[in-house]
Write an enzyme that holds these catalytic residues in place. Structure first.
Site, PDB file in Angstrom:
ATOM      1  N   SER A 161       4.108  -7.261  -6.086  1.00 14.62           N
ATOM      2  CA  SER A 161       2.771  -6.826  -5.691  1.00 14.62           C
ATOM      3  C   SER A 161       2.250  -5.659  -6.522  1.00 14.62           C
ATOM      4  O   SER A 161       1.066  -5.367  -6.499  1.00 14.62           O
ATOM      5  CB  SER A 161       2.749  -6.427  -4.208  1.00 14.62           C
ATOM      6  N   LYS A 199       3.546   1.290  -2.742  1.00 20.28           N
ATOM      7  CA  LYS A 199       2.134   0.938  -2.867  1.00 20.28           C
ATOM      8  C   LYS A 199       1.328   2.119  -3.386  1.00 20.28           C
ATOM      9  O   LYS A 199       1.790   3.257  -3.392  1.00 20.28           O
ATOM     10  CB  LYS A 199       1.563   0.522  -1.495  1.00 20.28           C
TER      11      LYS A 199
END
EC number: 3.4.21.88
Length: 240
Positions: A161, A199
């Site tokens: 991701s 993230k």
């Protein structure tokens, strides 16, 4: 003090030399230590050389010299978990190894860079969050220049991701411990005290958005009391 991988490699080389009279190839070393590439073997050999256990022989291709053995091995060489009686009067031996006659100047410069051993605290998800891992799995050598002030640790990345931020599945990320972050920082975030993820951090009012760097993954938004910053990305190590 040697890491487990360094000790395993030194033991493997020494045992094979004692048994066969020649050292294993780098490919055999890689397979014996279950590494993904021979570059890992090169790093381990460099670490053993810096600690004075082996010496690279100048002007001789594929040559190493065993200088000494740690106390743990002097009491009996280990092969496949079975101790073997030590040989009296240990003397250095010249052994084969995949190394060119000349060391490029760039490689000499790299070997002189100070390195720090960081604990790899497990795996971190670069995808949907996974269960937080806090147990040390192994250690990794990191250039001192990559680190600043404060405490640091490393994590192995799982998932894709963050691929557009240059972070791939299997990379090792170097994290500086901190509980705060600025918008745009890539952080280790602990969600609901249970799940950890890597993230990009962004505060939106009283909410925290954890943004992926891959359009296939959606941004996840949480209440600010659900997210705890555990550290900030400061470096990355990749093995080919």
């Amino acid at each position: 003090m040697l890491t487990k991988k360094q000790l395993d490699l030194l033991n493997f080389i020494h045992t094979r030399v004692q048994r066969d009279g020649v050292s294993p190839s780098f490919e055999e070393m890689k397979e014996a230590l279950d590494l993904r590439s021979k570059s890992g073997i090169h790093r381990l050999i460099t670490a053993l050389e810096e600690r004075g256990f082996i010496r690279r022989m100048a002007h001789r291709a594929r040559a190493l010299e065993i200088v000494k053995l740690p106390d743990a091995m002097m009491g009996g060489a280990m092969m496949g978990g079975t101790p073997k009686a030590p040989r009296a009067g240990f003397a250095p031996k010249v052994i084969d190894g995949d190394r060119p006659d000349r060391i490029p100047a760039a490689a000499q410069a790299v070997s002189s860079i100070a390195a720090v051993e960081l604990n790899v605290m497990g795996r971190i998800a670069a995808g949907v969050p996974i269960a937080a891992i806090s147990e040390v799995s192994h250690s990794v050598a990191v250039p001192q220049s990559m680190l600043g002030r404060g405490e640091h640790y490393a994590l192995e990345v799982r998932g894709d991701s963050m691929i557009e931020a240059g972070i791939n599945d299997g990379d090792v990320v170097v994290i500086r411990e901190t509980t705060s972050a600025d918008n745009g920082d890539i952080v280790v975030a602990l969600v609901d005290d249970q799940e950890a993820t890597l993230k990009r951090f962004r505060r939106v009012g009283t909410s925290i958005a954890l943004e992926a760097a891959n359009p296939a993954y959606e941004t996840r938004v949480y209440r600010d009391d659900q997210v705890k910053v555990q550290g900030k990305l400061v470096g990355l190590i990749r093995t080919y």
